[in-house]
Design a protein around this motif. Structure first.
Motif, short mmCIF file in Angstrom:
data_model
loop_
_atom_site.label_atom_id
_atom_site.label_comp_id
_atom_site.label_asym_id
_atom_site.label_seq_id
_atom_site.Cartn_x
_atom_site.Cartn_y
_atom_site.Cartn_z
N LEU A 61 17.89 13.48 -21.28
CA LEU A 61 18.87 14.08 -20.36
C LEU A 61 18.53 15.53 -20.04
O LEU A 61 18.78 15.99 -18.92
CB LEU A 61 20.27 14.01 -20.98
CG LEU A 61 20.86 12.60 -21.18
CD1 LEU A 61 22.26 12.70 -21.75
CD2 LEU A 61 20.87 11.82 -19.87
N GLN A 62 18.00 16.27 -21.00
CA GLN A 62 17.58 17.65 -20.79
C GLN A 62 18.64 18.48 -20.05
O GLN A 62 18.43 19.00 -18.96
CB GLN A 62 16.24 17.69 -20.03
CG GLN A 62 15.09 17.08 -20.82
CD GLN A 62 13.75 17.21 -20.11
OE1 GLN A 62 13.68 17.11 -18.89
NE2 GLN A 62 12.69 17.44 -20.87
N THR A 63 19.80 18.58 -20.69
CA THR A 63 20.89 19.33 -20.09
C THR A 63 21.29 20.50 -20.99
O THR A 63 21.55 20.33 -22.19
CB THR A 63 22.11 18.42 -19.82
OG1 THR A 63 23.24 19.20 -19.47
CG2 THR A 63 22.46 17.56 -21.02
N ASP A 64 21.30 21.69 -20.43
CA ASP A 64 21.56 22.91 -21.21
C ASP A 64 22.91 22.93 -21.92
O ASP A 64 22.99 23.41 -23.06
CB ASP A 64 21.44 24.14 -20.31
CG ASP A 64 20.01 24.40 -19.85
OD1 ASP A 64 19.10 23.65 -20.29
OD2 ASP A 64 19.79 25.33 -19.06
N PRO A 65 24.01 22.46 -21.31
CA PRO A 65 25.30 22.53 -22.00
C PRO A 65 25.34 21.85 -23.36
O PRO A 65 26.04 22.32 -24.26
CB PRO A 65 26.26 21.85 -21.01
CG PRO A 65 25.66 22.13 -19.67
CD PRO A 65 24.19 22.01 -19.91
N THR A 66 24.58 20.76 -23.52
CA THR A 66 24.58 20.11 -24.83
C THR A 66 23.85 20.98 -25.86
O THR A 66 24.25 21.06 -27.01
CB THR A 66 23.91 18.73 -24.77
OG1 THR A 66 22.53 18.87 -24.38
CG2 THR A 66 24.62 17.82 -23.79
N VAL A 67 22.77 21.63 -25.42
CA VAL A 67 22.03 22.52 -26.32
C VAL A 67 22.94 23.67 -26.76
O VAL A 67 23.00 24.02 -27.94
CB VAL A 67 20.78 23.07 -25.62
CG1 VAL A 67 20.07 24.09 -26.52
CG2 VAL A 67 19.84 21.93 -25.25
N ASN B 288 22.99 33.68 -23.59
CA ASN B 288 21.71 33.46 -22.90
C ASN B 288 20.94 32.34 -23.60
O ASN B 288 20.74 32.38 -24.81
CB ASN B 288 20.86 34.74 -22.90
CG ASN B 288 21.50 35.85 -22.10
OD1 ASN B 288 21.87 35.65 -20.95
ND2 ASN B 288 21.64 37.03 -22.70
N ILE B 289 20.53 31.35 -22.82
CA ILE B 289 19.76 30.25 -23.40
C ILE B 289 18.27 30.56 -23.24
O ILE B 289 17.81 30.94 -22.15
CB ILE B 289 20.13 28.90 -22.76
CG1 ILE B 289 19.54 27.76 -23.58
CG2 ILE B 289 19.75 28.82 -21.29
CD1 ILE B 289 20.18 26.41 -23.30
N ARG B 290 17.53 30.44 -24.32
CA ARG B 290 16.12 30.81 -24.34
C ARG B 290 15.26 29.59 -24.69
O ARG B 290 15.77 28.56 -25.13
CB ARG B 290 15.88 31.92 -25.37
CG ARG B 290 16.70 33.19 -25.10
CD ARG B 290 16.53 34.19 -26.22
NE ARG B 290 17.25 35.43 -25.97
CZ ARG B 290 18.53 35.64 -26.28
NH1 ARG B 290 19.23 34.65 -26.83
NH2 ARG B 290 19.11 36.79 -26.02
N LYS B 291 13.95 29.78 -24.52
CA LYS B 291 13.02 28.69 -24.82
C LYS B 291 13.14 28.24 -26.27
O LYS B 291 13.11 27.05 -26.58
CB LYS B 291 11.58 29.12 -24.53
CG LYS B 291 10.55 28.01 -24.75
CD LYS B 291 9.14 28.48 -24.42
CE LYS B 291 8.13 27.35 -24.67
NZ LYS B 291 6.74 27.79 -24.38
N GLU C 45 14.05 24.50 -28.16
CA GLU C 45 13.15 23.93 -29.16
C GLU C 45 13.79 23.88 -30.54
O GLU C 45 13.15 23.50 -31.52
CB GLU C 45 11.86 24.74 -29.21
CG GLU C 45 11.05 24.67 -27.92
CD GLU C 45 9.85 25.61 -27.90
OE1 GLU C 45 9.76 26.46 -28.83
OE2 GLU C 45 9.01 25.48 -27.00
N THR C 46 15.06 24.28 -30.62
CA THR C 46 15.80 24.21 -31.89
C THR C 46 16.49 22.86 -31.98
O THR C 46 17.37 22.54 -31.19
CB THR C 46 16.85 25.34 -31.97
OG1 THR C 46 16.18 26.60 -31.90
CG2 THR C 46 17.62 25.26 -33.27
N ASP C 47 16.09 22.07 -32.94
CA ASP C 47 16.61 20.70 -33.03
C ASP C 47 18.01 20.67 -33.63
O ASP C 47 18.25 21.19 -34.71
CB ASP C 47 15.67 19.84 -33.87
CG ASP C 47 16.08 18.37 -33.85
OD1 ASP C 47 16.65 17.93 -32.83
OD2 ASP C 47 15.85 17.66 -34.85
#
Length: 330
Positions: free
Chosen positions: A238-244, A255-258, A262-264
């Motif tokens: 899905l690669q969706t930022d809100p879930t991360v 701020n969302i970073r690389k 990559e943090t599981d």
């Protein structure tokens, strides 16, 4: 005999005057223009005690006259305990009716679409009109108290404005919002499109929460839903930022970073296939509908145009071109 007749006549005239005065008083406004006066009638109070409680709260009314009026109208035993507000222009007769009907002072609380359950708890705990009886309870204990079959509360409360009597239990709001969410979810599930890649309606709720957080554009929610549904169907992440962000919890600093991607965590949809284990927010009605009736499109990608809308693409080549155009301005 003449003296007796005169005495009786005088007594009748006095009684008539008193009765007329009492009837006049019962129809006069207790307070004129100005602020309302809040008061509370405690459980088990009769008309006499109720009159005293009203007067002690600052209402300019004689408890004796209030008691007489309640008894005269046959309503002294019908007064309901609770919190009330005396509004300008209210007469003693109207006040009695208000107490008999249980027209309690109304409070309201608005739960916002896209809030997390933690934000909802904070808003409920901060509301001065509620009885704060869930302090110290865990999320799971709240779910148990309201009779839910779910232990994890995220996403399971419907965002709306709720009215309640002043002094109501916090659990009343939780139960009301939870019941509303389940009803809306059941209705949307019954109308769902065929062949959706959800194992059950809880997964559909999880998808709805992602859609809620991905866009503020109501008109795009069905397209956003379609992208994620299409990805699920072909096994694409899905690669969706809100879930991360949700998975990072309080570690997220805005701020969302690389390194975040990559943090599981169980919610990192850049590293794990499929839907996250739970919803990530409280979805509104339109997001629920979109999750269960996505647009008919082959789109697999979308990118923000910078004006509040998104550009959708069916393949990676077109998507990269759109990213260059709208994000990198190339």
């Amino acid at each position: 005999m003449a003296f007796i007749r005169k005495t009786i006549l005088l007594g009748v005239l006095v009684a008539a005057a008193a009765t007329g005065g009492f009837a006049w008083w019962a129809k006069q406004p207790i307070i004129g223009e100005g602020d309302t006066i809040a008061f509370t009638i405690t459980k088990g109070s009769g008309a006499h005690a109720a009159g005293q409680q009203i007067a002690e709260a600052g209402v300019p009314i004689q408890p004796l006259l209030f008691n007489l009026l309640a008894r005269f109208t046959g309503k002294s035993g019908k007064l309901k305990a609770g919190s009330y507000e005396l509004k300008p222009g209210t007469t003693p007769t109207r006040l009695i009716d208000q107490l008999v009907r249980g027209e309690f002072a109304q409070e309201s609380l608005t739960i916002i679409e896209g809030w997390t359950f933690r934000q909802m708890r904070q808003a409920i705990a901060a509301h001065k009109g509620l009885k704060h009886d869930t302090v110290g309870l865990s999320d799971a204990q709240i779910m148990e108290k309201i009779g839910s079959g779910y232990k994890q509360p995220e996403g399971l409360f419907f965002p709306d404005t709720y009215l309640f009597a002043k002094g109501s239990s916090e659990l009343q709001i939780y139960k009301q919002a939870h019941t509303a969410l389940l009803q809306h979810l059941d209705a949307a599930w019954e109308r769902r499109a065929p062949d959706l890649p959800y194992a059950d309606k809880y997964q559909a709720l999880t998808m709805a929460s992602i859609i809620e957080k991905e866009t503020g554009q109501k008109s795009e929610r069905n397209m956003i839903a379609a992208v994620f549904v299409n990805r699920l169907r072909i096994g694409m992440m899905l690669q969706t930022d809100p879930t991360v962000i949700y998975g990072l919890g309080e570690k997220f600093d805005g701020n969302i970073r690389k390194k975040d991607l990559e943090t599981d965590t169980p919610y990192n949809t850049y590293m794990r296939n499929g839907l996250p284990p739970t919803p990530i927010a409280l979805p509104g009605l339109q997001s629920l509908g979109a999750a269960l009736a996505p647009a008919k499109t082959g789109a697999l990608y979308f990118v923000a145009r910078g004006n509040g809308t998104s550009h959708f693409s069916d393949n990676l080549t077109d998507h990269n071109r759109a990213v260059n155009q709208f994000q990198r301005r190339q």
